[in-house]
Design an enzyme around this catalytic site. Sequence first.
Site, short mmCIF file in Angstrom:
data_model
loop_
_atom_site.label_atom_id
_atom_site.label_comp_id
_atom_site.label_asym_id
_atom_site.label_seq_id
_atom_site.Cartn_x
_atom_site.Cartn_y
_atom_site.Cartn_z
N CYS A 1 11.55 4.21 10.70
CA CYS A 1 11.38 5.61 10.33
C CYS A 1 12.67 6.33 10.71
O CYS A 1 13.56 5.72 11.30
CB CYS A 1 10.14 6.24 10.96
SG CYS A 1 10.16 6.44 12.74
N CYS B 1 17.15 2.24 4.11
CA CYS B 1 16.90 0.87 4.56
C CYS B 1 17.59 -0.11 3.63
O CYS B 1 17.34 -0.09 2.42
CB CYS B 1 15.40 0.59 4.60
SG CYS B 1 14.97 -0.92 5.45
N CYS C 1 11.73 6.89 5.54
CA CYS C 1 13.18 6.91 5.74
C CYS C 1 13.93 6.90 4.42
O CYS C 1 15.15 6.78 4.39
CB CYS C 1 13.65 5.76 6.63
SG CYS C 1 13.54 4.12 5.92
#
Length: 144
Positions: free
Chosen positions: A15, A93, A89
């Site tokens: 996160c 990533c 997020c």
Amino acid sequence: MPESPGTKPSVLFVCVHNAGRSQMAAAWLTHLAKDRVEVRSAGSDPGTQVNPAAVAAMAEVGIDISAEVPKILTVDAVKESDVCITMGCGDTCPVFPGKRYLDWKLDDPAGQGVDAVRPIRDEIKTLVEGLIAEIAPAKPEAAA
């Protein structure tokens, strides 16, 4: 799920601040799966400390995350994980072939009190239980 037989699956929870959702998810997975899963958590923009309301909410269920520290998301952490679970997020990533990616839509506990964090904690537990059943189910006890 793991790339080589006999190795345990690994999960990375991500996160933004690695201070609430991902910390609670990592703690639930560690607590519920015991040593059947390798657990990591990280954040794309880590905070300075774990959210005190998340610490309090997890303490209510007997899980101590007070010593945890937010960690920065690294490419290596993603490469070393079989399953990457993001929690708000966005596109930060890194994506690698052969990895499984899940996005759990969860409210952000940042700035919330423990009353608001409890339902998030409980929703994470339910999601983690489903994940465990899929990637690392408990082995039946051997018959005597």
